[in-house]
Each structure stands twice: as structure tokens, then as C-alpha cells.
Design a protein around this motif. Structure first.
Motif, mmCIF file in Angstrom:
data_model
loop_
_atom_site.group_PDB
_atom_site.id
_atom_site.type_symbol
_atom_site.label_atom_id
_atom_site.label_comp_id
_atom_site.label_asym_id
_atom_site.label_seq_id
_atom_site.Cartn_x
_atom_site.Cartn_y
_atom_site.Cartn_z
ATOM 1 N N GLU A 20 0.800 -1.232 0.000
ATOM 2 C CA GLU A 20 0.000 0.000 0.000
ATOM 3 C C GLU A 20 0.829 1.277 0.000
ATOM 4 O O GLU A 20 0.706 2.102 -0.888
ATOM 5 C CB GLU A 20 -1.009 -0.009 1.148
ATOM 6 C CG GLU A 20 -0.416 -0.205 2.547
ATOM 7 C CD GLU A 20 -1.494 -0.176 3.611
ATOM 8 O OE1 GLU A 20 -2.240 -1.161 3.729
ATOM 9 O OE2 GLU A 20 -1.593 0.819 4.341
ATOM 10 N N PRO A 61 -3.678 4.594 6.454
ATOM 11 C CA PRO A 61 -3.804 4.129 5.064
ATOM 12 C C PRO A 61 -3.902 5.321 4.110
ATOM 13 O O PRO A 61 -4.354 6.406 4.511
ATOM 14 C CB PRO A 61 -5.110 3.324 5.075
ATOM 15 C CG PRO A 61 -5.853 3.792 6.277
ATOM 16 C CD PRO A 61 -4.863 4.298 7.273
ATOM 17 N N VAL A 73 -5.792 -2.528 0.674
ATOM 18 C CA VAL A 73 -5.507 -1.203 0.104
ATOM 19 C C VAL A 73 -4.870 -1.347 -1.278
ATOM 20 O O VAL A 73 -5.216 -0.618 -2.220
ATOM 21 C CB VAL A 73 -4.591 -0.386 1.048
ATOM 22 C CG1 VAL A 73 -4.189 0.922 0.401
ATOM 23 C CG2 VAL A 73 -5.298 -0.127 2.375
ATOM 24 N N ALA A 74 -3.961 -2.314 -1.410
ATOM 25 C CA ALA A 74 -3.348 -2.552 -2.724
ATOM 26 C C ALA A 74 -4.415 -2.972 -3.736
ATOM 27 O O ALA A 74 -4.391 -2.541 -4.893
ATOM 28 C CB ALA A 74 -2.264 -3.626 -2.611
#
Ligand code: SF4
Length: 264
Positions: free
Chosen positions: A105, A161, A192-193
Motif C-alpha cells: 500500500e 492508510p 488497500v493494494a
């Protein structure tokens, strides 16, 4: 000439090149794998057990192209708050010819300090996973969706994040990296990725272990190593390893019995 003698000659030549030259001998990954498979012959074959140790071939054009993108990233101020709070940008690291690209991320505090992705505890675990898959960390490519550490209020600890807007702003750099490297498989590490790459939001238990496609490149989703550090349950670790075995199968890699039974 018998095969063992021929192999011995090859090994001696490679070792001499390594010892005498400023540049270490270079071989494609497939050639390296083939040599490493046959190098440890039984003692009866009277051949030294030599692990071939050479640098992985790098395409100079890809290296140059990545360096050009990195130069732009290091001067980027598109997210003014991140540009002013970062120690440095964290571009990515690894082999420009990598078959696998791992994408996380955003840099954390360790990565911000060292300028390299996945160098903290989660990074050490990722390196362990990569090695268990039969690769050196230098053979794959590791990057993040975001190239700058998300800023946190002064005096507070931990990471936050990236926001959707930050991911959207930084995404073109990652797209360029993927376009240059052209990996055979992408591994998205964590939710998140996945959101940054596919725009998909869903619980990881529903996302992981499945093949997706990112502009035609197979994309496997698995848990972020930081999740495994928080949740040490063997079953969660095993899930990540099963996802990585799917990646190895996709790359037509032989999976040993030891690897099949491996637990992170
Ligand atoms: S996060 Fe990406 S887009 Fe934003 S300032 Fe850093 S390099 Fe630029």
C-alpha cells in the motif's frame, strides 16, 4: 566429454569469470534455474556441489526507463502534504525483468527512513515468503501504490492508510513501473493494494486466493504481511502460502514436497 566433466568445465569457467572480472557473470533466470537444478550432482559423479551464484540478468533499457520514472517521482509534489512530510520518496526495488511484482500500500516509517519498500518487520516476512517460493528478493520487484509515506499528526505513532485521492494521484507512476517491468504475475498485498489496483473494496477473506486480471496481467490477491504479524494463527499463514503456491503454479515452477508442506 561426459556430462559431469562438461558441467565441471562450465562451473570452473563461471567461477573464474566471477573472480577475475569487475562484472559478475550474468545469466537469464531460466538458465540459472536449469544450472542450479543440475549443479548439486551426487558425490559419485565426482563433481563439486557448487551453487551457481550470479547476478540476475537486467535489461539495460528497462533499468534506464525505471530510473527516469524514479527521477520524476523523487521530485513529485502532487500531494503537497505528503511531499512536505516525507523524508524521501520510496520508488520500488528489485529486478526490472522480474516475473513477479509484489505491490503493497504505502511506505511506513522504516521505509520512509530507508527509501526502500518493505524493509520493516512486515518486509522481513515478505522476504521470507519470497525465499520460500524459491526466489531471492533481488529477483522479484517490490513496490507500493503510494510512493510517499502518508502523513500522520505530529507526535503520533503508526501509519495511516492512503486516501483514495492520494492513491489516484500516485497511481500513474505505478502504472509506468508495471508497463516497463511487464511481470508475468502481480501479487497485491492487502485490501488497500487491491483498491488501488482494481478499485475493488471487499473483505480480504472474500478477495484472497483468487485470480484477477490487471490490464491483462494475472493478479493474485493475498494478505499483507503486516496482517500476518498481527494475526499469528497458522491457518492464516497457511492461506498466504497457498496463494503463493498458486502463483508458482501459474509461472510453471516446480513445487517441491517440502514447499507444499511449508508453513510460514
Ligand atoms: S504520493 Fe505519489 S503523487 Fe503524491 S507526492 Fe508522493 S510521489 Fe507524488
Amino acid at each position: 566429454m561426459q556430462f559431469p566433466q562438461a558441467l565441471e568445465t562450465v562451473l570452473q569457467t563461471l567461477e573464474r569469470m566471477r573472480d577475475e572480472s569487475a562484472h559478475r557473470p550474468c545469466a537469464s533466470r531460466s538458465a540459472l534455474n536449469a544450472l542450479n537444478r543440475v549443479a548439486p550432482l551426487p558425490a559419485s559423479d565426482n563433481v563439486r556441489e557448487t551453487k551457481i551464484d550470479m547476478e540476475v540478468a537486467k535489461d539495460p533499457k528497462k533499468t534506464e526507463k525505471l530510473a527516469a520514472v524514479q527521477t520524476r517521482v523523487s521530485a513529485c509534489i502532487k500531494c503537497p502534504n505528503l511531499a512536505s512530510s516525507r523524508t524521501q520518496t520510496v520508488f520500488g526495488v528489485g529486478n526490472p525483468d522480474a516475473e513477479i511484482m509484489f505491490i503493497g500500500e504505502a511506505p511506513g516509517a522504516d521505509e520512509d527512513a530507508q527509501g526502500e519498500p518493505f524493509v520493516g518487520r512486515a518486509g522481513q516476512l515478505l522476504t521470507k515468503i519470497i525465499k520460500a517460493m524459491g526466489f531471492a528478493r533481488e529477483e522479484v520487484y517490490i513496490a507500493n501504490i503510494l510512493k510517499c509515506r502518508p502523513d500522520v499528526p505530529a507526535g503520533s505513532f503508526g501509519n495511516r492508510p492512503p486516501t483514495p485521492r492520494e492513491m489516484q494521484t500516485c497511481r500513474p507512476y505505478l502504472m509506468e513501473q508495471i508497463d516497463i517491468i511487464k511481470p508475468k504475475v502481480i501479487v497485491a498485498l492487502g485490501a488497500v493494494a487491491v483498491e488501488g489496483l482494481l478499485g475493488t473494496r471487499a473483505p480480504m477473506r472474500e478477495l484472497r486466493g483468487r485470480w484477477n486480471s490487471f490490464n491483462g496481467t494475472p493478479l493474485m490477491i493475498t494478505y499483507h504481511p503486516a496482517y500476518l504479524l498481527r494475526n499469528q494463527s497458522p491457518s492464516e499463514k497457511r492461506k498466504v502460502w497457498e496463494d503463493m503456491m498458486l502463483v508458482l503454479e501459474r509461472l510453471d515452477k516446480l513445487i517441491s514436497e517440502k514447499q507444499r508442506n511449508y508453513f510460514l
